[in-house]
Write an enzyme that holds these catalytic residues in place. Sequence first.
Site, PDB file in Angstrom:
ATOM      1  NE  ARG A 208      -4.140  -1.926   1.888  1.00 12.07           N
ATOM      2  CZ  ARG A 208      -5.171  -1.822   1.058  1.00 12.07           C
ATOM      3  NH1 ARG A 208      -5.319  -0.710   0.357  1.00 12.07           N
ATOM      4  NH2 ARG A 208      -6.053  -2.798   0.934  1.00 12.07           N
TER       5      ARG A 208
ATOM      6  CG  HIS B   9     -12.041   0.987  -2.947  1.00 12.90           C
ATOM      7  ND1 HIS B   9     -11.318   0.369  -1.955  1.00 12.90           N
ATOM      8  CD2 HIS B   9     -12.741   1.982  -2.348  1.00 12.90           C
ATOM      9  CE1 HIS B   9     -11.575   0.979  -0.797  1.00 12.90           C
ATOM     10  NE2 HIS B   9     -12.429   1.957  -1.010  1.00 12.90           N
TER      11      HIS B   9
ATOM     12  CG  HIS C  43     -30.610 -26.652  -0.081  1.00 15.14           C
ATOM     13  ND1 HIS C  43     -30.828 -27.088   1.200  1.00 15.14           N
ATOM     14  CD2 HIS C  43     -31.785 -26.838  -0.753  1.00 15.14           C
ATOM     15  CE1 HIS C  43     -32.073 -27.559   1.316  1.00 15.14           C
ATOM     16  NE2 HIS C  43     -32.677 -27.400   0.143  1.00 15.14           N
TER      17      HIS C  43
END
Length: 330
Positions: free
Chosen positions: A79, A114, A178
């Site tokens: 990052r 994002h 299910h």
Amino acid sequence: MESALSAGIQMAEALQTRLPWLESMWLWVTFLGDPKSLFLLYFPAAYYASRRVGVAVLWTSLITEWLNLVCKWFLFGDRPFWWVHESGYYSQAPAQVHQFPSSCETGPGSPSGHCMITGAALWPVMTALSSQVAARSRRCSPGLVDDPPSPHGAGAQFLWSDCTGPHAGCQPHLLDPHYAGPGPFLVQQDVGPPNGLPGSTLPEGHSSHRSINLASKWCERPEWVHIDSRPFASLSRDSGAALGLGIALHSPCYVQVRRVRLASSQKVACLALAMGLLGALSWLGHPPQASLFYVFNFLKYTLWPCLVLALVPWLVHLLSAPEAPPTRSS
């Protein structure tokens, strides 16, 4: 990869220094693109506009977020807010980039959730809207010839119509209660990497807690490092939502309202009530311990589809149903 990160840092620095008055707008765009907004905003809005589209949005969100998490653990992208310090790329001239609470996420940065998750989950909405526009255009201009679709657009449209059309080939699978089974399956597939359990496989040289440690190290304010931004938080959210979707589709409340055509005013009331309840759950506090938080997050998002699909429509229909006229005594 360093050139791409460097270009992103330069763009962020230019936007913050030259266009500071756009800061609030970009923070709002970031909030709208957050995958958590799919559950809070887009899923209930799409569901009350079209039940089939709403279920498709939720189901696409679950699958895409799981795939995004798998890709993050293999790519392990840095990052920007910790890369500028760890890489040494800006050791001579440090970048003047401000941090925000939303930028101090603790999971790996690539691929972007994002873009990947929100973009994929909104594809059913855009396809449904384009189908409505095309249908109205054909009614207004019967002689209008449609443009030939691109190959990938035609393929996506075919899959969407096959899953949601009047003769949907995969409709039983899409709406079958299910399929709540993917919840435990997702946990089984991903519980190893985020927690460093035996048998977990990560790229060589990467610690299972590397991204969390880097976020805690380089975030300007410790309170911005939220536990709900950890990778396993998204997995507990998806597992709970998958289980909740199956429970909701099997619930007595859903059985009572699934064949009822709600009026526009009832749909607006459903959306307002659901947004209020989901907003309260979203802002609800959580335990500080990681293990308790994951359990709490799982239970919260299990309740999420039950509210949107079953409880809220049943309550609105019950309160707005016309009363039966009194019978006259003979």
